[in-house]
Design a protein around this motif. Structure first.
Motif, PDB file in Angstrom:
ATOM      1  N   UNK A 157       0.795  -1.052  -0.086  1.00 10.36           N
ATOM      2  CA  UNK A 157      -0.101   0.038  -0.039  1.00 10.36           C
ATOM      3  C   UNK A 157       0.841   1.316   0.144  1.00 10.36           C
ATOM      4  N   UNK A 158       0.093   2.089  -0.624  1.00 10.35           N
ATOM      5  CA  UNK A 158       1.137   3.379  -0.692  1.00 10.35           C
ATOM      6  C   UNK A 158       0.488   4.236   0.676  1.00 10.35           C
ATOM      7  N   UNK A 159       1.361   4.573   1.425  1.00  4.74           N
ATOM      8  CA  UNK A 159       1.126   5.459   2.550  1.00  4.74           C
ATOM      9  C   UNK A 159       1.200   6.846   2.537  1.00  4.74           C
ATOM     10  N   UNK A 160       0.138   7.286   1.735  1.00  5.81           N
ATOM     11  CA  UNK A 160      -0.398   8.454   1.629  1.00  5.81           C
ATOM     12  C   UNK A 160      -1.483   8.846   2.543  1.00  5.81           C
ATOM     13  N   UNK A 161      -1.071  10.176   3.012  1.00  2.96           N
ATOM     14  CA  UNK A 161      -2.294  10.761   3.944  1.00  2.96           C
ATOM     15  C   UNK A 161      -3.122  11.523   3.435  1.00  2.96           C
ATOM     16  N   UNK A 162      -4.466  11.183   3.048  1.00  2.00           N
ATOM     17  CA  UNK A 162      -4.950  12.021   2.008  1.00  2.00           C
ATOM     18  C   UNK A 162      -5.812  12.921   2.943  1.00  2.00           C
ATOM     19  N   UNK A 163      -6.074  12.531   4.256  1.00  2.00           N
ATOM     20  CA  UNK A 163      -6.289  13.464   5.224  1.00  2.00           C
ATOM     21  C   UNK A 163      -5.691  12.916   6.762  1.00  2.00           C
ATOM     22  N   UNK A 164      -5.874  14.196   7.562  1.00  2.00           N
ATOM     23  CA  UNK A 164      -5.048  13.414   8.939  1.00  2.00           C
ATOM     24  C   UNK A 164      -5.616  12.239   9.389  1.00  2.00           C
ATOM     25  N   UNK A 165      -6.600  11.556   9.173  1.00  2.00           N
ATOM     26  CA  UNK A 165      -7.202  10.373   9.949  1.00  2.00           C
ATOM     27  C   UNK A 165      -7.097   9.171   8.878  1.00  2.00           C
TER      28      UNK A 165
END
Length: 247
Positions: A157-165
């Motif tokens: 999985x790409x560890x992208x923070x789309x939001x803080x949660x």
């Protein structure tokens, strides 16, 4: 393999993330030479799938490209049967109801949406892709996977923070997927869009294979996660089973 056809399709796909592209950008996005990009773009322009702005010299996709997906959206029995069910669910809960299918690249693609009239939702046209890891629909699909395949997906999985949660830790994500497997529905709490809670259940075909998911999206603070799970979890399960039964 017809390489020129492959290049043409790849160029069209490159526009999914861009409103317009120059020849140099087309070449860079697709890893091809400028000459090759020029030939492909010219062909797509002549066949009506791209238009070239005479002033900026940039290319953009035309409405003709919509036709490439028309047969898939219109002729699939799954979507025809799902339409009535999604409208019924919308009437029951008064919230946004979506149908999404996997694209084979660890994304869920929204192919159908029924929204209430009382508020304007986030613009998500057919074809919008959301990562499986950050969506209830994707997690519901992943809950159906064999353990070895799920392990592989979690490792990649790409560890992208789309939001803080957004949940990016594979161990934490596994717990959410295990929970979805147990409860027969998944949820995501503000993990792709701020203020959005969504729950989803998988649609299975006659052979028990997961082929898509019904998703209900609700806004905070009007809905809490606990309320969404309690009220909408059973609803998406029932809707998914109704679609699968008649699919």
């Amino acid at each position: 393999m017809i390489q020129s056809l492959e290049k043409g399709l790849a160029v069209l796909q490159a526009f999914r993330a861009h409103a317009s592209l120059s020849l140099q950008e087309i070449a860079r996005e697709n890893g091809i030479t400028l000459g090759s990009a020029q030939r492909v773009a010219h062909t797509l322009e002549q066949t009506g799938y791209l238009r070239r702005d005479p002033r900026s010299k940039r290319y953009s996709v035309t409405v003709k490209a919509v036709g490439l997906g028309y047969s898939y959206l219109y002729r699939q029995p799954l979507f025809q049967n799902a339409h009535a069910v999604l409208h019924q669910v919308n009437q029951e809960c008064g919230e946004i109801v979506n149908l999404a299918v996997p694209d084979g690249e660890d994304n869920m693609v929204f192919v159908m949406r029924v929204a209430p009239a009382r508020h304007i939702p986030v613009y998500l046209p057919a074809g919008t892709r959301i990562p499986c890891a950050a969506s209830a629909s994707g997690r519901a699909m992943w809950a159906q996977l064999p353990p070895a395949e799920l392990d592989r997906k979690l490792r990649g999985i790409a560890r992208i923070k789309h939001t803080p949660k957004t949940t990016t830790d594979p161990a934490a994500l596994r717990l959410l997927i295990d929970e979805a497997r147990r409860d027969h529905y998944a949820y995501a709490d503000e993990e792709f869009f701020p203020g959005d809670v969504n729950v989803a259940a998988v649609i299975q075909d006659d052979h028990g294979e997961a082929i898509g998911a019904v998703n209900i999206s609700v806004p905070k603070p009007r809905w809490t996660l606990a309320r969404a799970r309690q009220e909408l979890g059973p609803l998406v399960i029932r809707a998914a089973r109704a679609i699968g039964k008649h699919g």
